[in-house]
Write a protein that holds these residues in place. Structure first.
Motif, PDB file in Angstrom:
ATOM      1  N   ILE A 318      -4.702   6.832 -14.943  1.00 14.44           N
ATOM      2  CA  ILE A 318      -5.273   6.142 -13.693  1.00 14.44           C
ATOM      3  C   ILE A 318      -4.505   4.618 -13.634  1.00 14.44           C
ATOM      4  CG2 ILE A 318      -7.372   5.135 -12.960  1.00 14.44           C
ATOM      5  CD1 ILE A 318      -8.960   7.485 -13.672  1.00 14.44           C
ATOM      6  N   GLN A 319      -4.703   4.231 -15.185  1.00 18.89           N
ATOM      7  CA  GLN A 319      -4.090   2.885 -15.329  1.00 18.89           C
ATOM      8  C   GLN A 319      -2.558   2.905 -15.110  1.00 18.89           C
ATOM      9  OE1 GLN A 319      -5.849   0.150 -15.794  1.00 18.89           O
ATOM     10  NE2 GLN A 319      -3.929  -1.190 -15.784  1.00 18.89           N
ATOM     11  N   ALA A 320      -1.832   3.859 -15.289  1.00 19.79           N
ATOM     12  CA  ALA A 320      -0.342   3.782 -15.125  1.00 19.79           C
ATOM     13  C   ALA A 320      -0.210   4.047 -13.606  1.00 19.79           C
ATOM     14  CB  ALA A 320       0.194   5.244 -15.659  1.00 19.79           C
ATOM     15  N   GLY A 321      -0.867   4.635 -12.757  1.00 21.92           N
ATOM     16  CA  GLY A 321      -0.987   4.838 -11.358  1.00 21.92           C
ATOM     17  C   GLY A 321      -1.239   3.257 -10.832  1.00 21.92           C
ATOM     18  N   LYS A 322      -2.228   2.680 -11.320  1.00 23.73           N
ATOM     19  CA  LYS A 322      -2.275   1.184 -10.963  1.00 23.73           C
ATOM     20  C   LYS A 322      -1.036   0.253 -11.044  1.00 23.73           C
ATOM     21  CE  LYS A 322      -7.415   1.233 -11.575  1.00 23.73           C
ATOM     22  NZ  LYS A 322      -8.420   0.645 -12.321  1.00 23.73           N
ATOM     23  N   LEU A 323      -0.464   0.536 -12.200  1.00 27.00           N
ATOM     24  CA  LEU A 323       0.703  -0.525 -12.493  1.00 27.00           C
ATOM     25  C   LEU A 323       1.964  -0.024 -11.941  1.00 27.00           C
ATOM     26  CD1 LEU A 323       0.246  -0.849 -16.576  1.00 27.00           C
ATOM     27  CD2 LEU A 323       0.007  -2.744 -14.832  1.00 27.00           C
ATOM     28  N   ASP A 324       2.011   1.344 -11.296  1.00 25.20           N
ATOM     29  CA  ASP A 324       3.147   1.884 -10.833  1.00 25.20           C
ATOM     30  C   ASP A 324       2.818   2.663  -9.547  1.00 25.20           C
ATOM     31  OD1 ASP A 324       5.796   2.600  -9.982  1.00 25.20           O
ATOM     32  OD2 ASP A 324       6.038   3.730 -11.881  1.00 25.20           O
ATOM     33  N   PRO A 325       2.345   2.008  -8.666  1.00 28.98           N
ATOM     34  CA  PRO A 325       1.770   2.579  -7.534  1.00 28.98           C
ATOM     35  C   PRO A 325       2.630   3.574  -6.604  1.00 28.98           C
ATOM     36  CG  PRO A 325       1.737   0.425  -6.976  1.00 28.98           C
ATOM     37  CD  PRO A 325       2.109   0.738  -8.359  1.00 28.98           C
ATOM     38  N   LYS A 326       3.949   3.357  -6.592  1.00 31.97           N
ATOM     39  CA  LYS A 326       4.835   3.938  -6.263  1.00 31.97           C
ATOM     40  C   LYS A 326       5.333   5.275  -6.608  1.00 31.97           C
ATOM     41  CE  LYS A 326       7.049  -0.142  -3.765  1.00 31.97           C
ATOM     42  NZ  LYS A 326       8.345  -0.764  -3.592  1.00 31.97           N
ATOM     43  N   SER A 327       5.140   5.323  -8.049  1.00 32.91           N
ATOM     44  CA  SER A 327       5.323   6.761  -8.769  1.00 32.91           C
ATOM     45  C   SER A 327       4.521   7.815  -8.305  1.00 32.91           C
ATOM     46  CB  SER A 327       5.489   6.375 -10.277  1.00 32.91           C
ATOM     47  OG  SER A 327       5.630   7.608 -11.008  1.00 32.91           O
ATOM     48  N   ASN A 328       4.936   9.027  -8.401  1.00 35.05           N
ATOM     49  CA  ASN A 328       4.308  10.286  -8.220  1.00 35.05           C
ATOM     50  C   ASN A 328       3.927  11.080  -9.633  1.00 35.05           C
ATOM     51  OD1 ASN A 328       6.768  11.272  -8.716  1.00 35.05           O
ATOM     52  ND2 ASN A 328       7.244  11.994  -6.784  1.00 35.05           N
ATOM     53  N   VAL A 329       4.292  10.258 -10.284  1.00 34.47           N
ATOM     54  CA  VAL A 329       3.901  11.048 -11.836  1.00 34.47           C
ATOM     55  C   VAL A 329       2.631  10.796 -12.103  1.00 34.47           C
ATOM     56  CG1 VAL A 329       4.581  10.762 -14.429  1.00 34.47           C
ATOM     57  CG2 VAL A 329       6.334  10.444 -12.546  1.00 34.47           C
ATOM     58  N   PRO A 330       1.870   9.859 -12.051  1.00 30.13           N
ATOM     59  CA  PRO A 330       0.432   9.636 -12.442  1.00 30.13           C
ATOM     60  C   PRO A 330      -0.415  10.574 -11.690  1.00 30.13           C
ATOM     61  CG  PRO A 330       1.376   7.214 -12.623  1.00 30.13           C
ATOM     62  CD  PRO A 330       2.354   8.369 -11.758  1.00 30.13           C
ATOM     63  N   ASP A 331      -0.117  10.716 -10.604  1.00 29.23           N
ATOM     64  CA  ASP A 331      -0.831  11.476  -9.413  1.00 29.23           C
ATOM     65  C   ASP A 331      -0.760  12.878  -9.679  1.00 29.23           C
ATOM     66  OD1 ASP A 331      -1.662   9.166  -8.068  1.00 29.23           O
ATOM     67  OD2 ASP A 331       0.014   9.440  -6.331  1.00 29.23           O
ATOM     68  N   TYR A 332       0.476  13.166  -9.995  1.00 28.69           N
ATOM     69  CA  TYR A 332       0.706  14.765 -10.536  1.00 28.69           C
ATOM     70  C   TYR A 332       0.179  15.260 -11.777  1.00 28.69           C
ATOM     71  CZ  TYR A 332       2.900  18.641 -12.462  1.00 28.69           C
ATOM     72  OH  TYR A 332       3.078  20.081 -13.326  1.00 28.69           O
ATOM     73  N   TYR A 333      -0.214  14.195 -12.723  1.00 26.33           N
ATOM     74  CA  TYR A 333      -0.878  14.631 -13.926  1.00 26.33           C
ATOM     75  C   TYR A 333      -2.326  14.418 -13.589  1.00 26.33           C
ATOM     76  CZ  TYR A 333       3.193  15.238 -16.528  1.00 26.33           C
ATOM     77  OH  TYR A 333       4.450  15.804 -17.260  1.00 26.33           O
ATOM     78  N   LEU A 334      -2.785  13.600 -12.882  1.00 27.09           N
ATOM     79  CA  LEU A 334      -4.216  13.267 -12.497  1.00 27.09           C
ATOM     80  C   LEU A 334      -4.736  14.685 -11.695  1.00 27.09           C
ATOM     81  CD1 LEU A 334      -4.551   9.606 -11.453  1.00 27.09           C
ATOM     82  CD2 LEU A 334      -5.531  10.734 -13.546  1.00 27.09           C
ATOM     83  N   GLU A 335      -3.820  15.274 -10.746  1.00 26.52           N
ATOM     84  CA  GLU A 335      -4.094  16.597  -9.903  1.00 26.52           C
ATOM     85  C   GLU A 335      -4.468  17.713 -11.044  1.00 26.52           C
ATOM     86  OE1 GLU A 335      -1.256  17.106  -7.128  1.00 26.52           O
ATOM     87  OE2 GLU A 335      -1.768  15.390  -6.008  1.00 26.52           O
ATOM     88  N   LEU A 336      -3.234  17.424 -12.228  1.00 30.52           N
ATOM     89  CA  LEU A 336      -3.232  18.510 -13.358  1.00 30.52           C
ATOM     90  C   LEU A 336      -4.697  18.624 -14.043  1.00 30.52           C
ATOM     91  CD1 LEU A 336      -1.757  20.793 -15.251  1.00 30.52           C
ATOM     92  CD2 LEU A 336      -0.864  18.847 -16.519  1.00 30.52           C
ATOM     93  N   VAL A 337      -5.031  17.177 -14.245  1.00 29.76           N
ATOM     94  CA  VAL A 337      -6.465  17.171 -14.881  1.00 29.76           C
ATOM     95  C   VAL A 337      -7.519  17.670 -13.866  1.00 29.76           C
ATOM     96  CG1 VAL A 337      -8.321  15.460 -15.592  1.00 29.76           C
ATOM     97  CG2 VAL A 337      -5.767  14.942 -16.179  1.00 29.76           C
ATOM     98  N   GLU A 338      -7.641  17.772 -12.660  1.00 29.29           N
ATOM     99  CA  GLU A 338      -8.679  18.295 -11.980  1.00 29.29           C
ATOM    100  C   GLU A 338      -8.333  19.602 -11.855  1.00 29.29           C
ATOM    101  OE1 GLU A 338     -11.107  16.891 -10.555  1.00 29.29           O
ATOM    102  OE2 GLU A 338     -10.396  15.107 -11.636  1.00 29.29           O
ATOM    103  N   ARG A 339      -7.056  20.433 -11.891  1.00 25.00           N
ATOM    104  CA  ARG A 339      -7.166  21.801 -11.982  1.00 25.00           C
ATOM    105  C   ARG A 339      -7.493  22.486 -12.944  1.00 25.00           C
ATOM    106  NH1 ARG A 339      -1.742  20.747  -9.800  1.00 25.00           N
ATOM    107  NH2 ARG A 339      -0.869  21.234 -11.771  1.00 25.00           N
TER     108      ARG A 339
END
Length: 583
Positions: A318-339
C-alpha cells in the motif's frame, strides 16, 4: 687626524652582506608582497623571477596567478597557454587555472573546453573537487551537461558509471565491451570486474561470469559483492554443496555501508533466504535513507509475503502504491493478497519491481502486435531473451529471435550477429536470424557458419546458391513481403523467402518470364499461409495484389509442382512443421 681616520676605517670590520640577485630572491620578495596584499609589487617581482629563469614553468604559473588575482584574466591565460604549449605540457593544472579565468570572464564554452582538458589529462586529480564544483556551475550556465568523456584521475570510474547505466538499460553487449576495456587497463578495479561478471551472467555466458568472479576473490577474498554474485552463480548451477557453506558465511556477515546492506538483502532474497532478506530490508527502512523509494517497500513486502506475513506485506505494498501511483506493480500484488484471502493459492512473489512476465505478455497481447516500449527497455526482459537465445530449446530460440526483431536496436543486432557465428546452432535458426537482421536494416556483409562452413553473406536478403539474382526476382519478393509485413510474423516471411529461392533454384536456368510480379507474389503468400495452416483463399490474395484469381492459381500450381508443397505438408518438415503449430 686624516691618518687616524684612515687607520680606523681600515681596522673596522664591515657587516654589509652582498646581495645575490636571482630568481629565488625575487620569488621570496614576491611572496612577502603577497602576504601584505601588495599585488603590484608581487607581480613585478614574479616578472623579474621569470627574467632570471625564463624556462622555469613554475615562475610563469606564479605570474599568471597574480594576474588572475588582479582581474587580468586574458593576460593570465596567455601566460598559462605558453606554459602548456611551450614550456611543460605535463603541468596539466594550468588547464584548470585557465578554466577558472574563462569562467570569471563568463566565457563558459571556453571554460568547459579547458576544464575537460584538465580532467582528461590530469592523472593526480589535485583540483578534482574544485573541478566538480565548476562542472555544476557550467551545467547551470550552459543549461546542459558537460561534454566530458573521461576523467584521468579516476581512470575507468567515469566509464564504469557508463557501463553500469548500460547494464540497467539491458545493453549487456555494450557494457561487456566497456567493462572489459576498463579491466584491461586497471586490473585492480574490482567493481568493474564484479559488474563484468554480472554482464556475462545476464547474457548467459556462465563460464566467463564464474571466471571473472574468481579473479575478484583472488585479489580480495572477502569482497562482499563478489561473494554475493558467486552464491547466485552457484544457485544457477544447482551446486548445493558449494552454495550452503557460502550462504552460512554470508549470514554471519554484518555489512556496514548502505550499498552493501542492499546487495546482501537482494542476494538473500534471490537465494530464497527470505528471513535474512527481510532483516536487511527492515534495517534499510529503519535507517531511513531509502524510505521514499517505492522499490524498497516492494522488496520488504515480498520478503514478508514469502515468509507468510501477509498483513505486513499488504501494508508495505500500500505504501509502495502511494509513493509510485503510476506503477501497476503494487496494485497487482494487492489484488494477489485479496485472491489469497478469498481462498486462492499463495504463490511465491518476485523481488523484481515489475509485473511477472506472464502478466506483462498478457498486456502486450491485449495492447498491440508490437512489443511495448517498457518491455523493450526492461533489462530483465532483455536478459531473459539473451539467456534463451543461448540456452533455450529450438522452439524458444525461434520465438526469441522474432521478439528481438521487434526490439531491433544495436544491442540486438550484435547478439544476432554473434548467434549466426555459433557453429553448434541450428542452421534454420541462423537463417531466420539473418533474415531478421536484414529486416532491421543491416545490409552490410555478415559472417556466418552455415552447414559447418564459414560463409560471408553479401548484401541480399538471404544467401542463395544461384549464380545470378535477377532484379525481377527481387521485385516479386518485395511485393510479397511489403504486403505480408503486418499480417505475418518474421518466421513466416522467412519461409516465403525460402520457398521462392527453392523454386528459382530448381527451375534455373529455365525460370519463367515473371511478367506479372504481383501474381507470383500473391501465389507465394497463398502457399506460405497454407504451409502455416492459416485460413486464406485465392479470392482474398488476388484482391490484395490487384490480379486475377486464375493467374494466382496458375502461379501457385506451378510453384507447387516444382517444390512439392502439398507433399511436404504431409510429412514432418523441420522448417515448417514446428512453426505451423505456433501460428
Amino acid at each position: 687626524m686624516k691618518e687616524r681616520k684612515r687607520a680606523a676605517s681600515g681596522s673596522h670590520k664591515t657587516n654589509v652582506i652582498p646581495v645575490h640577485w636571482d630568481a629565488t630572491f625575487f620569488f621570496e620578495r614576491a611572496v612577502r608582497s603577497l602576504d601584505r596584499y601588495h599585488y603590484d609589487k608581487a607581480l613585478k617581482y614574479f616578472r623579474r623571477a621569470v627574467e632570471y629563469e625564463p624556462d622555469n614553468p613554475v615562475n610563469h604559473c606564479n605570474m599568471a596567478g597574480i594576474l588572475s588575482e588582479m582581474g587580468n584574466y586574458e593576460e593570465s591565460n596567455r601566460v598559462l597557454k605558453r606554459v602548456v604549449d611551450e614550456l611543460d605540457p605535463e603541468m596539466t593544472e594550468c588547464h584548470f587555472y585557465m578554466a577558472n579565468n574563462f569562467a570569471n570572464m563568463e566565457q563558459y564554452e571556453s571554460a568547459e573546453d579547458a576544464l575537460i582538458r584538465y580532467l582528461e589529462l590530469d592523472a593526480e586529480g589535485q583540483f578534482l573537487e574544485e573541478a566538480e564544483e565548476m562542472m555544476e556551475l557550467l551545467h547551470y550556465e550552459l543549461e546542459r551537461p558537460m561534454k566530458l568523456a573521461s576523467v584521468k584521475a579516476r581512470e575507468g570510474y567515469f566509464e564504469h558509471d557508463q557501463a553500469r547505466a548500460m547494464l540497467e538499460e539491458g545493453k549487456f553487449v555494450e557494457a561487456v565491451r566497456l567493462l572489459e576495456s576498463i579491466v584491461e587497463k586497471n586490473g585492480e578495479f574490482l567493481a568493474a570486474r564484479n559488474n563484468l561478471a554480472l554482464a556475462y551472467y545476464y547474457m548467459g555466458i556462465f563460464d566467463k561470469a564464474m571466471a571473472a568472479i574468481q579473479e575478484v576473490l583472488a585479489i580480495e577474498p572477502g569482497n562482499l559483492h563478489a561473494l554475493c554474485n558467486l552464491a547466485i552463480f552457484y544457485q544457477h548451477e544447482s551446486n548445493e554443496e558449494a552454495l550452503r557453506p557460502l550462504v552460512v558465511q554470508l549470514c554471519k556477515m554484518v555489512p556496514f555501508h548502505q550499498e552493501h546492506v542492499f546487495k546482501m538483502a537482494t542476494t538473500m532474497g534471490i537465494l530464497g533466504e527470505h528471513g535474512e532478506a527481510y532483516r536487511h530490508f527492515a534495517r534499510l527502512m529503519r535507517e531511513g535513507a531509502l524510505r521514499a523509494d517505492a522499490c524498497l517497500y516492494h522488496y520488504t513486502a515480498v520478503a514478508a509475503w514469502n515468509m507468510g506475513r501477509m498483513d505486513e506485506a499488504e501494508r508495505h505494498w500500500i505504501q509502495a502504491g502511494k509513493l509510485d501511483p503510476k506503477s501497476n506493480v503494487p496494485d497487482y500484488y494487492l489484488e494477489l493478497v485479496e485472491r489469497v484471502r478469498g481462498g486462492g493459492e499463495m504463490a511465491t512473489a518476485s523481488y523484481h519491481y515489475h509485473l511477472p512476465f506472464e502478466e506483462q505478455f498478457k498486456l502486450w497481447e491485449k495492447s498491440s502486435e508490437a512489443l511495448p516500449d517498457h518491455l523493450k527497455r526492461d533489462p530483465l526482459v532483455r536478459s531473459s531473451f539473451f539467456w534463451a537465445l543461448r540456452h533455450g530449446d529450438r522452439s524458444t530460440k525461434l520465438q526469441v529471435i522474432q521478439a528481438l526483431g521487434m526490439i531491433a536496436d544495436n544491442e540486438v543486432k550484435d547478439a544476432l550477429k554473434s548467434f549466426i557465428q555459433e557453429a553448434q546452432e541450428d542452421d534454420y535458426l541462423k537463417r531466420i536470424a539473418i533474415f531478421v537482421l536484414r529486416s532491421m536494416g543491416v545490409h552490410e556483409s555478415l559472417n556466418a557458419i552455415l552447414e559447418g562452413q564459414e560463409t560471408i553473406i553479401e548484401h541480399s536478403r538471404m544467401p542463395s546458391r544461384l549464380p545470378v539474382w535477377e532484379e525481377k526476382w527481387q521485385d516479386v519478393l518485395e511485393a510479397a513481403l511489403s504486403r505480408m509485413n503486418k499480417q505475418y510474423d518474421l518466421v513466416q516471411q522467412h519461409d516465403l523467402l525460402t520457398l521462392w529461392i527453392e523454386f528459382l533454384s530448381r527451375v534455373y536456368p529455365d525460370v519463367p518470364k515473371l511478367g506479372k510480379v504481383e501474381a507470383w507474389a500473391a501465389a507465394l503468400e497463398y502457399l506460405t499461409a497454407k504451409m502455416h495452416r492459416r485460413t486464406i483463399s485465392y479470392h482474398e490474395v488476388s484482391q490484395r495484389y490487384g490480379t486475377s484469381i486464375a493467374t494466382v492459381s496458375k502461379c501457385a500450381k506451378r510453384i507447387d509442382e516444382i517444390c512439392g508443397i502439398k507433399e511436404k505438408m504431409k510429412m514432418v518438415f523441420p522448417a515448417l512443421s514446428e512453426t505451423s503449430n505456433e501460428s
